[in-house]
Design a protein around this motif. Structure first.
Motif, PDB file in Angstrom:
ATOM      1  N   LEU A   1      10.296  -2.525  -1.374  1.00 53.78           N
ATOM      2  CA  LEU A   1       8.844  -2.699  -1.399  1.00 53.78           C
ATOM      3  C   LEU A   1       8.434  -2.911  -2.850  1.00 53.78           C
ATOM      4  O   LEU A   1       8.800  -2.125  -3.723  1.00 53.78           O
ATOM      5  CB  LEU A   1       8.139  -1.451  -0.858  1.00 53.78           C
ATOM      6  N   PHE A   2       7.661  -3.962  -3.103  1.00 55.65           N
ATOM      7  CA  PHE A   2       7.225  -4.239  -4.475  1.00 55.65           C
ATOM      8  C   PHE A   2       5.766  -3.836  -4.678  1.00 55.65           C
ATOM      9  O   PHE A   2       4.933  -4.052  -3.803  1.00 55.65           O
ATOM     10  CB  PHE A   2       7.385  -5.739  -4.797  1.00 55.65           C
ATOM     11  N   TYR A   3       5.507  -3.233  -5.841  1.00 53.79           N
ATOM     12  CA  TYR A   3       4.143  -2.833  -6.188  1.00 53.79           C
ATOM     13  C   TYR A   3       3.679  -3.670  -7.372  1.00 53.79           C
ATOM     14  O   TYR A   3       4.489  -4.064  -8.215  1.00 53.79           O
ATOM     15  CB  TYR A   3       4.109  -1.350  -6.596  1.00 53.79           C
ATOM     16  N   PRO A   4       2.348  -3.911  -7.479  1.00 55.10           N
ATOM     17  CA  PRO A   4       1.857  -4.634  -8.650  1.00 55.10           C
ATOM     18  C   PRO A   4       2.250  -3.900  -9.931  1.00 55.10           C
ATOM     19  O   PRO A   4       2.250  -2.663  -9.961  1.00 55.10           O
ATOM     20  CB  PRO A   4       0.333  -4.598  -8.467  1.00 55.10           C
ATOM     21  N   ASP A   5       2.601  -4.642 -10.981  1.00 56.06           N
ATOM     22  CA  ASP A   5       2.916  -4.091 -12.307  1.00 56.06           C
ATOM     23  C   ASP A   5       4.079  -3.100 -12.307  1.00 56.06           C
ATOM     24  O   ASP A   5       4.155  -2.238 -13.168  1.00 56.06           O
ATOM     25  CB  ASP A   5       1.685  -3.381 -12.927  1.00 56.06           C
ATOM     26  N   ASP A   6       4.934  -3.148 -11.287  1.00 56.58           N
ATOM     27  CA  ASP A   6       6.068  -2.218 -11.280  1.00 56.58           C
ATOM     28  C   ASP A   6       7.335  -3.021 -11.019  1.00 56.58           C
ATOM     29  O   ASP A   6       7.547  -3.521  -9.917  1.00 56.58           O
ATOM     30  CB  ASP A   6       5.867  -1.163 -10.188  1.00 56.58           C
ATOM     31  N   PRO A   7       8.181  -3.187 -12.056  1.00 56.54           N
ATOM     32  CA  PRO A   7       9.367  -4.035 -11.875  1.00 56.54           C
ATOM     33  C   PRO A   7      10.384  -3.426 -10.911  1.00 56.54           C
ATOM     34  O   PRO A   7      11.207  -4.130 -10.336  1.00 56.54           O
ATOM     35  CB  PRO A   7       9.952  -4.116 -13.295  1.00 56.54           C
ATOM     36  N   ILE A   8      10.331  -2.083 -10.740  1.00 55.80           N
ATOM     37  CA  ILE A   8      11.352  -1.439  -9.902  1.00 55.80           C
ATOM     38  C   ILE A   8      10.823  -1.269  -8.478  1.00 55.80           C
ATOM     39  O   ILE A   8       9.780  -0.655  -8.269  1.00 55.80           O
ATOM     40  CB  ILE A   8      11.756  -0.062 -10.485  1.00 55.80           C
ATOM     41  N   PRO A   9      11.537  -1.852  -7.486  1.00 54.53           N
ATOM     42  CA  PRO A   9      11.033  -1.699  -6.108  1.00 54.53           C
ATOM     43  C   PRO A   9      11.211  -0.281  -5.584  1.00 54.53           C
ATOM     44  O   PRO A   9      12.021   0.488  -6.111  1.00 54.53           O
ATOM     45  CB  PRO A   9      11.905  -2.681  -5.318  1.00 54.53           C
ATOM     46  N   LEU A  10      10.453   0.038  -4.555  1.00 52.81           N
ATOM     47  CA  LEU A  10      10.587   1.343  -3.893  1.00 52.81           C
ATOM     48  C   LEU A  10      11.502   1.138  -2.686  1.00 52.81           C
ATOM     49  O   LEU A  10      11.358   0.165  -1.950  1.00 52.81           O
ATOM     50  CB  LEU A  10       9.207   1.815  -3.417  1.00 52.81           C
TER      51      LEU A  10
ATOM     52  N   LEU B   1      -2.430 -11.137  -5.403  1.00 48.79           N
ATOM     53  CA  LEU B   1      -3.185 -10.365  -6.410  1.00 48.79           C
ATOM     54  C   LEU B   1      -4.231 -11.229  -7.110  1.00 48.79           C
ATOM     55  O   LEU B   1      -5.323 -10.769  -7.428  1.00 48.79           O
ATOM     56  CB  LEU B   1      -2.222  -9.795  -7.456  1.00 48.79           C
ATOM     57  N   LYS B   2      -3.883 -12.496  -7.380  1.00 50.09           N
ATOM     58  CA  LYS B   2      -4.832 -13.411  -8.043  1.00 50.09           C
ATOM     59  C   LYS B   2      -6.128 -13.478  -7.241  1.00 50.09           C
ATOM     60  O   LYS B   2      -7.228 -13.448  -7.791  1.00 50.09           O
ATOM     61  CB  LYS B   2      -4.228 -14.829  -8.138  1.00 50.09           C
ATOM     62  N   SER B   3      -5.973 -13.597  -5.914  1.00 51.21           N
ATOM     63  CA  SER B   3      -7.159 -13.698  -5.054  1.00 51.21           C
ATOM     64  C   SER B   3      -7.955 -12.403  -5.062  1.00 51.21           C
ATOM     65  O   SER B   3      -9.176 -12.416  -5.085  1.00 51.21           O
ATOM     66  CB  SER B   3      -6.747 -14.038  -3.631  1.00 51.21           C
ATOM     67  N   LEU B   4      -7.254 -11.266  -5.024  1.00 45.56           N
ATOM     68  CA  LEU B   4      -7.979  -9.983  -5.050  1.00 45.56           C
ATOM     69  C   LEU B   4      -8.750  -9.847  -6.359  1.00 45.56           C
ATOM     70  O   LEU B   4      -9.867  -9.328  -6.390  1.00 45.56           O
ATOM     71  CB  LEU B   4      -7.002  -8.803  -4.878  1.00 45.56           C
TER      72      LEU B   4
END
Length: 597
Positions: free
Chosen positions: A497-506, A473-476
């Motif tokens: 699956l992890f999403y940016p800014d979302d502590p709960i995985p899918l 994400l830093k690079s993006l």
């Protein structure tokens, strides 16, 4: 029609059940729908914010609205179904009824013939069906012909013609398949007794025929007619065997229709089982193409109406997995346990099996449809704003901390696009630092793509959990791409699956196709990364003394290492051993090099 005219139409709609039709400016029908309350339902199209793009487009195109008020909800269902089939509007689900199904006919005549047909003629004859496969029809007709002696000729067997001796018995009579009513050898009464038994068998009721045959067998045995009794016993066996195959559930469950549904982003599959006297007498699955993200409830209601109409079902009760609105004349049961639940599960299994079969066929016959469906499914499963037609997956391969490399694999339309794969040798990072490596690679990849004005992916997958994801994400962010490309991280076990800014995985369903594609991407990135890493390590291993021998190239070194495994062993070889592998002149160069030192 002007906008105000539409507003007037909306205001004058009645608060009654009915069917509405939307037309575009050219008077072409766009959509047909049913409603308990026409005013509420139709107005909601114009007042709601629609998340789904196609619904927005539909609403924009509406220039005229027509409605038909009906007595009951049942009428609304039937009318909606018939209008969809008749006009096949662009925004309605696809209901195809292009198949003529086979029936079994008991002909209206003095000595009725029993045969299969695809044409239903309204001449007072009885028709059983329609059956969903010809195989079922053939099995039933074979069963009937094995049990009862029926005529197969098409003579007009009126009383006066038989009495006038117009006909002579044919081969069927001599073979024992027909009792010869054409010459008056069988009475109408006896023949009609058989027809009555056949009627019951076709309805799924074997009880009366079985008890009739058993009585007959006893009588014959008591009269010492053992050969005849044996023939009847064989018929009983045939009938019991057929019944055992067809009885699946509780015999108390009779005259019931069972419906279940499975669906994905693009299609719904509705299975229908018809039960009579505890036997399944029909199974059929209807495939429905979605147009406006219809819910399972909407699809099921439409399909039930369509299937019951198509198969002339008069059942008063239906079993379904959830509540549906079908009007007042049908009892709707949602089974929770026991035989009823068992039959519902059987229907669901049928629907799932049918869907899998369809998908296999579609993959072969219509690969585009297969791709479109998977893309739509991935978009929904992964909560993306657009279909991931172009996906890139990154993997770091740091094996024992030597030669850090990374791999980027590319999938287009759900398939590997190998020409777009890329390897990266880590330049700026000292030692094994996975997070920094990921940051470097993602930055290099997209800086280059932006510089070369290449089209960017819709989805980036980072092999690794939260740490790796935040590095990428830093690079993006540095490239001002954050939020412009969807990005997810996959933990080692792959269920998360992890999403940016979302502590709960899918968590994805383990059997889902989306997960399968992500798995494929991850495995491919792994394989590609490790392969490159292996090449780099073997190259650095070549950087041994062998490379310093004048006149000896990389190819020769590889050949030698394949056979002798290490430079140390090669140094101690005899000249003839070297010659066997690399020929005389090269062997001498190597031998001299080591032995002159």
């Amino acid at each position: 029609m002007s906008h105000t005219a539409l507003e007037i139409q909306l205001k004058t709609l009645p608060n009654l059940p009915g069917v509405y039709q939307y037309f575009d400016v050219n008077g072409k029908i766009l959509y047909v729908g049913k409603a308990k309350n026409l005013k509420k339902r139709v107005t909601s199209y114009f007042t709601k914010n629609h998340d789904y793009g196609k619904t927005k487009v539909l609403v924009k195109k509406i220039a005229d609205i027509k409605h038909i008020v009906v007595e009951t909800e049942t009428d609304a269902l039937l009318l909606e179904n018939n209008l969809i089939k008749k006009h096949q509007p662009r925004y309605n689900v696809m209901l195809k009824d292009d198949k003529s199904y086979p029936w079994i006919c008991i002909k209206k005549e003095r000595f009725p013939r029993v045969f299969s047909t695809r044409r239903v003629i309204k001449d007072g004859s009885e028709y059983f069906g329609p059956y969903t496969s010809m195989k079922t029809v053939s099995t039933l007709l074979d069963l009937i012909r094995g049990l009862f002696m029926l005529r197969t000729c098409n003579y007009d067997l009126s009383q006066d013609k038989i009495e006038a001796g117009k006909y002579k018995v044919c081969l069927e009579y001599h073979l024992g398949n027909c009792k010869g009513p054409c010459e008056g050898y069988e009475t109408e009464e006896s023949y009609h007794g058989n027809i009555e038994s056949i009627r019951e068998i076709l309805k799924g009721n074997f009880k009366s025929s079985l008890s009739h045959f058993k009585t007959q067998m006893k009588t014959l045995a008591e009269d010492m007619q053992f050969e005849e009794a044996q023939k009847i016993k064989e018929k009983i066996d045939v009938l019991e065997n057929y019944q055992a195959k067809s009885t699946v559930v509780n015999p108390k469950i009779s005259n019931v229709d069972v419906f279940t549904i499975v669906s994905d982003e693009s299609y719904g599959y509705v299975n229908f089982l018809q039960l009579s006297y505890g036997s399944i007498i029909r199974s059929h699955t209807l495939e429905i193409k979605k147009k406006l993200q219809e819910s399972d409830k909407e699809l099921l209601e439409l399909a039930i109406t369509e299937i019951r109409q198509r198969f002339h079902s008069k059942s008063k009760e239906i079993y379904v997995p959830f509540k549906v609105e079908l009007g007042e004349n049908i009892k709707v049961t949602i089974p929770k346990l026991g035989d009823k639940k068992h039959i519902l599960e059987l229907s669901l299994r049928n629907a799932k099996y049918f869907r899998l079969e369809q998908l296999k066929q579609v993959k072969i016959v219509d690969p585009d449809r297969h791709t479109n469906r998977i893309m739509a499914q991935m978009k929904a499963d992964l909560r993306l704003t657009e279909e991931p037609r172009h996906i890139e997956c990154f993997d770091n391969s740091n094996i024992q901390g030597t030669n850090p490399v990374a791999a980027c694999v590319v999938f287009k339309n759900g398939k590997p696009s190998k020409k777009d794969y890329r390897h990266f040798n880590i330049k700026t990072v000292e030692g094994p630092d996975d997070f920094a490596s990921m940051e470097e690679v993602v930055f290099r990849r997209y800086k280059r793509m932006l510089g070369e004005k290449q089209s960017l992916p819709q989805l980036i997958i980072i092999d690794g959990g939260k740490g790796q994801l935040s590095s990428a994400l830093k690079s993006l962010e540095a490239l001002d791409l954050r939020g412009k490309i969807a990005i997810i991280g996959i933990a080692k076990r792959l269920e998360e699956l992890f999403y940016p800014d979302d502590p709960i995985p899918l968590y994805l369903d383990k059997k889902s196709e989306t997960l399968k594609i992500i798995q494929q991407l991850r495995n491919e990135a792994h394989r590609f990364g490790i392969e490159h890493h292996r090449n780099r390590r073997s190259k650095s291993a070549l950087n041994t003394e062998l490379e310093t021998i004048p006149g000896i190239g990389e190819k020769t070194i590889v050949e030698l290492l394949k056979v002798f495994k290490s430079a140390k062993r090669i140094a101690n070889l005899k000249l003839d051993e070297l010659e066997d592998v690399v020929g005389k002149s090269r062997a001498e160069k190597i031998y001299k090099y080591y032995h002159n030192q």
